[in-house]
Design a protein around this motif. Structure first.
Motif, PDB file in Angstrom:
ATOM      1  N   PRO A  85       2.236   1.096 -20.202  1.00 60.11           N
ATOM      2  CA  PRO A  85       3.215   2.081 -19.729  1.00 60.11           C
ATOM      3  C   PRO A  85       3.034   2.370 -18.246  1.00 60.11           C
ATOM      4  O   PRO A  85       2.012   2.031 -17.636  1.00 60.11           O
ATOM      5  N   THR A  86       4.026   2.981 -17.657  1.00 63.13           N
ATOM      6  CA  THR A  86       3.941   3.491 -16.291  1.00 63.13           C
ATOM      7  C   THR A  86       4.038   5.009 -16.344  1.00 63.13           C
ATOM      8  O   THR A  86       4.809   5.574 -17.133  1.00 63.13           O
ATOM      9  N   LEU A  87       3.242   5.680 -15.534  1.00 61.78           N
ATOM     10  CA  LEU A  87       3.183   7.137 -15.531  1.00 61.78           C
ATOM     11  C   LEU A  87       3.385   7.635 -14.109  1.00 61.78           C
ATOM     12  O   LEU A  87       2.718   7.178 -13.175  1.00 61.78           O
ATOM     13  N   ASN A  88       4.319   8.576 -13.963  1.00 56.77           N
ATOM     14  CA  ASN A  88       4.629   9.155 -12.659  1.00 56.77           C
ATOM     15  C   ASN A  88       4.658  10.673 -12.770  1.00 56.77           C
ATOM     16  O   ASN A  88       5.011  11.236 -13.820  1.00 56.77           O
ATOM     17  N   ALA A  89       4.279  11.344 -11.707  1.00 58.18           N
ATOM     18  CA  ALA A  89       4.362  12.808 -11.625  1.00 58.18           C
ATOM     19  C   ALA A  89       5.426  13.179 -10.603  1.00 58.18           C
ATOM     20  O   ALA A  89       5.696  12.426  -9.658  1.00 58.18           O
ATOM     21  N   TYR A  90       6.026  14.367 -10.808  1.00 61.64           N
ATOM     22  CA  TYR A  90       7.041  14.812  -9.848  1.00 61.64           C
ATOM     23  C   TYR A  90       7.034  16.323  -9.775  1.00 61.64           C
ATOM     24  O   TYR A  90       6.631  17.034 -10.712  1.00 61.64           O
ATOM     25  N   VAL A  91       7.466  16.837  -8.655  1.00 59.84           N
ATOM     26  CA  VAL A  91       7.686  18.269  -8.449  1.00 59.84           C
ATOM     27  C   VAL A  91       8.912  18.400  -7.558  1.00 59.84           C
ATOM     28  O   VAL A  91       9.097  17.631  -6.609  1.00 59.84           O
TER      29      VAL A  91
ATOM     30  N   GLN B 260      12.543  16.578  -3.909  1.00 57.59           N
ATOM     31  CA  GLN B 260      11.627  16.180  -4.973  1.00 57.59           C
ATOM     32  C   GLN B 260      10.574  15.232  -4.423  1.00 57.59           C
ATOM     33  O   GLN B 260      10.865  14.336  -3.621  1.00 57.59           O
ATOM     34  N   VAL B 261       9.333  15.439  -4.868  1.00 58.49           N
ATOM     35  CA  VAL B 261       8.204  14.572  -4.511  1.00 58.49           C
ATOM     36  C   VAL B 261       7.786  13.810  -5.765  1.00 58.49           C
ATOM     37  O   VAL B 261       7.497  14.424  -6.804  1.00 58.49           O
ATOM     38  N   ASP B 262       7.764  12.463  -5.667  1.00 57.13           N
ATOM     39  CA  ASP B 262       7.340  11.616  -6.776  1.00 57.13           C
ATOM     40  C   ASP B 262       6.031  10.926  -6.405  1.00 57.13           C
ATOM     41  O   ASP B 262       5.865  10.451  -5.267  1.00 57.13           O
ATOM     42  N   GLN B 263       5.132  10.861  -7.360  1.00 64.43           N
ATOM     43  CA  GLN B 263       3.845  10.215  -7.144  1.00 64.43           C
ATOM     44  C   GLN B 263       3.511   9.317  -8.330  1.00 64.43           C
ATOM     45  O   GLN B 263       3.467   9.768  -9.474  1.00 64.43           O
ATOM     46  N   ALA B 264       3.290   8.020  -8.033  1.00 64.64           N
ATOM     47  CA  ALA B 264       2.891   7.096  -9.097  1.00 64.64           C
ATOM     48  C   ALA B 264       1.438   7.356  -9.471  1.00 64.64           C
ATOM     49  O   ALA B 264       0.554   7.422  -8.612  1.00 64.64           O
ATOM     50  N   ILE B 265       1.212   7.526 -10.750  1.00 67.22           N
ATOM     51  CA  ILE B 265      -0.152   7.744 -11.247  1.00 67.22           C
ATOM     52  C   ILE B 265      -0.733   6.455 -11.807  1.00 67.22           C
ATOM     53  O   ILE B 265      -1.866   6.078 -11.502  1.00 67.22           O
ATOM     54  N   PHE B 266       0.053   5.772 -12.615  1.00 63.25           N
ATOM     55  CA  PHE B 266      -0.401   4.483 -13.139  1.00 63.25           C
ATOM     56  C   PHE B 266       0.791   3.545 -13.220  1.00 63.25           C
ATOM     57  O   PHE B 266       1.807   3.851 -13.844  1.00 63.25           O
ATOM     58  N   ASN B 267       0.638   2.385 -12.551  1.00 61.23           N
ATOM     59  CA  ASN B 267       1.655   1.340 -12.608  1.00 61.23           C
ATOM     60  C   ASN B 267       0.947   0.016 -12.342  1.00 61.23           C
ATOM     61  O   ASN B 267       0.487  -0.234 -11.228  1.00 61.23           O
ATOM     62  N   SER B 268       0.821  -0.789 -13.369  1.00 65.31           N
ATOM     63  CA  SER B 268       0.062  -2.046 -13.236  1.00 65.31           C
ATOM     64  C   SER B 268       0.681  -2.963 -12.186  1.00 65.31           C
ATOM     65  O   SER B 268      -0.038  -3.674 -11.469  1.00 65.31           O
TER      66      SER B 268
ATOM     67  N   THR C 294       0.829  -1.202   0.000  1.00 60.06           N
ATOM     68  CA  THR C 294       0.000   0.000   0.000  1.00 60.06           C
ATOM     69  C   THR C 294       0.863   1.252   0.000  1.00 60.06           C
ATOM     70  O   THR C 294       0.523   2.260  -0.627  1.00 60.06           O
ATOM     71  N   GLY C 295       1.993   1.178   0.705  1.00 64.25           N
ATOM     72  CA  GLY C 295       2.879   2.332   0.802  1.00 64.25           C
ATOM     73  C   GLY C 295       3.467   2.774  -0.526  1.00 64.25           C
ATOM     74  O   GLY C 295       3.891   3.925  -0.668  1.00 64.25           O
ATOM     75  N   LYS C 296       3.472   1.899  -1.526  1.00 68.73           N
ATOM     76  CA  LYS C 296       4.022   2.272  -2.832  1.00 68.73           C
ATOM     77  C   LYS C 296       3.154   3.315  -3.529  1.00 68.73           C
ATOM     78  O   LYS C 296       3.621   4.013  -4.428  1.00 68.73           O
ATOM     79  N   PHE C 297       1.873   3.430  -3.141  1.00 67.26           N
ATOM     80  CA  PHE C 297       0.978   4.399  -3.761  1.00 67.26           C
ATOM     81  C   PHE C 297       1.051   5.769  -3.088  1.00 67.26           C
ATOM     82  O   PHE C 297       0.460   6.726  -3.583  1.00 67.26           O
ATOM     83  N   LEU C 298       1.736   5.860  -1.984  1.00 68.36           N
ATOM     84  CA  LEU C 298       1.886   7.135  -1.302  1.00 68.36           C
ATOM     85  C   LEU C 298       3.034   7.924  -1.929  1.00 68.36           C
ATOM     86  O   LEU C 298       3.927   7.349  -2.547  1.00 68.36           O
ATOM     87  N   PRO C 299       3.009   9.266  -1.802  1.00 60.32           N
ATOM     88  CA  PRO C 299       4.100  10.070  -2.357  1.00 60.32           C
ATOM     89  C   PRO C 299       5.442   9.692  -1.745  1.00 60.32           C
ATOM     90  O   PRO C 299       5.529   9.353  -0.556  1.00 60.32           O
TER      91      PRO C 299
END
Length: 448
Positions: A294-300, A118-126, A67-72
């Motif tokens: 594909p896998t999609l991630n966001a970052y700031v 930097q903050v990374d957030q997984a948006i889509f990762n099967s 579950t923790g993998k979905f957290l920022p």
């Protein structure tokens, strides 16, 4: 003849591997338990059960980990560089570009440093989504494995408990024989003293008496061992004093019914475990198939850069920098590796389904065998119980005739040997019946 029972019991015990009431205790280190209390104690203290319970907690932590993998995810990176010698570059002479002359110049500063968060957030990762689902299924598998350990522990404790009761019953019967034979020996000696009996009569009965005393000593050692085994199966320290509050007379074997009509293979915990394994294999196959997505991630991020010619001036002025973005990774073609991995997982899934079919047939055969063993053992028990009663009556009548002088001492010792053998057969049939009933209940999934 009791030695024969001793050997049979040891061989039997060597195969034992492993609504609740409040246990009665007299004082710390001393326990008076019945079967229910022994099982209750074992489910709390037995080593395999304790470890299986820890495995359940471990799987729960794995679910939280997934579950923790979905957290920022937040990272801070920093650097400090001392450019001992700045790199030299050649640039055209801007004052006379047509001359073709290159001027050596050095860019940068001797000291530079940077700090970036930097903050990374997984948006889509099967893999993340399937991993979370698989971890929950795995958690269910560990709980079922814990249940199977509980069942195995209950069976092991029950068999060891019955072995103790059988050993105690054997000692009780042997002591009753010893008391009876002791009186016959005393009466024979008295008759010999007045010249009515012969010395051979005394010696024959004395031999039988000595043998039974030795047999009792042997059975006491068997009882000590069976009690040690029971405490081991319960996870109880060997130095603890354990007393059983039940005897074989408290067991109603007539109420033991072998009903194999309504049982279902689904009642077995092994069946449930195998279905869970199939579910895990299906998720593994699905994960490989979705690997094409594909896998999609966001970052700031935000950070500061520092430059100076001397270290003392390095952090006087900082230049901020920030970025917001998306990153996409799409494995379009990775050779044929993933294709073969998918086929491998399909084969594994098919094997696990075949294993479930095989397990179904195996359970049915096991129930049939256990039912046959139980019915045969119970039939032998009824016969041996009747034979023991008949043999006891024969022995009593011969002793009475011996006292009246119409039977010989050889008749007495022969009847006593027959009685001992009948008692051995009875106790062995009793133990076999109890153990085979336990095996039948386990085979049908009635032990929960």
């Amino acid at each position: 003849m009791h030695c024969r029972f001793f050997l049979i019991t040891l061989l039997l015990l060597s195969g034992i591997t492993a609504a609740y009431g409040q246990a009665d205790t007299t004082k710390p280190g001393e326990y008076a338990y019945n079967l229910v209390n022994c099982i209750q104690y074992g489910l709390t203290h037995q080593n395999d059960v304790v470890n299986a319970r820890l495995d359940v907690k471990f799987s729960q932590e794995q679910i939280k980990e997934a579950t923790g993998k979905f957290l920022p995810h937040v990272n801070v990176n920093g650097s400090l560089v001392d450019n001992l010698k700045l790199q030299t570059s050649l640039i055209p002479d801007l004052t006379n570009p047509s001359s073709g002359v290159k001027i050596p110049v050095q860019f940068g500063t001797k000291w530079n440093s940077s700090v970036t968060g930097q903050v990374d957030q997984a948006i889509f990762n099967s893999d993340y989504f399937l991993g979370l689902k698989a971890s929950k299924v795995y958690g269910g598998l560990s709980e079922k494995a814990y249940k199977r350990t509980e069942i195995d522990t209950k069976v092991a404790i029950t068999k060891a408990y019955y072995a103790v009761l059988a050993s105690e019953e054997n000692i009780r019967l042997a002591k009753a024989n010893m008391t009876q034979l002791s009186k016959t020996l005393s009466d024979t000696k008295a008759r010999y003293d007045v010249g009515v009996a012969e010395r051979v009569d005394v010696d024959r009965i004395q031999v039988s008496y000595n043998n039974i005393v030795t047999d009792i000593e042997t059975q006491i050692r068997v009882l000590v061992y069976t009690m040690q085994l029971l405490k081991f199966q319960m996870g109880m320290p060997q130095e603890t004093k354990l007393t059983l509050t039940e005897t074989v007379q408290d067991l109603n074997l007539d109420a033991f019914i072998a009903d194999t009509v309504d049982y279902q293979v689904q009642d077995r915990i092994e069946y449930s475990i195998q279905t869970t394994q199939i579910a895990l294999n299906e998720l593994s196959l699905k994960s490989k198939k979705l690997g094409y997505l594909p896998t999609l991630n966001a970052y700031v991020n935000y950070g500061f850069n520092y430059f100076a010619s001397t270290f003392g001036d390095l952090y006087k002025t900082g230049y901020g920098a920030s970025a917001l973005g998306l990153s996409l990774s799409w494995p379009i073609f990775t050779g044929t590796e993933r294709l073969h991995q998918i086929r491998e997982n399909q084969i594994t899934l098919e094997k696990s389904k075949n294993d479930l079919d095989y397990l179904t047939q195996q359970i049915k055969v096991e129930v049939a065998k256990s039912s046959t063993d139980y019915l045969n053992n119970k039939s032998k028990f009824v016969t041996q119980k009747t034979n023991m009663g008949l043999t006891q009556g024969i022995y009593d009548r011969i002793v009475l005739k011996f006292g009246q002088g119409v039977a010989s001492s050889l008749d007495v010792t022969s009847a006593e040997n027959d009685l001992q053998q009948a008692q051995v057969n009875y106790v062995q049939a009793l133990l076999n019946t109890l153990i085979s009933k336990t095996d039948l209940d386990k085979a049908m999934g009635k032990i929960k």
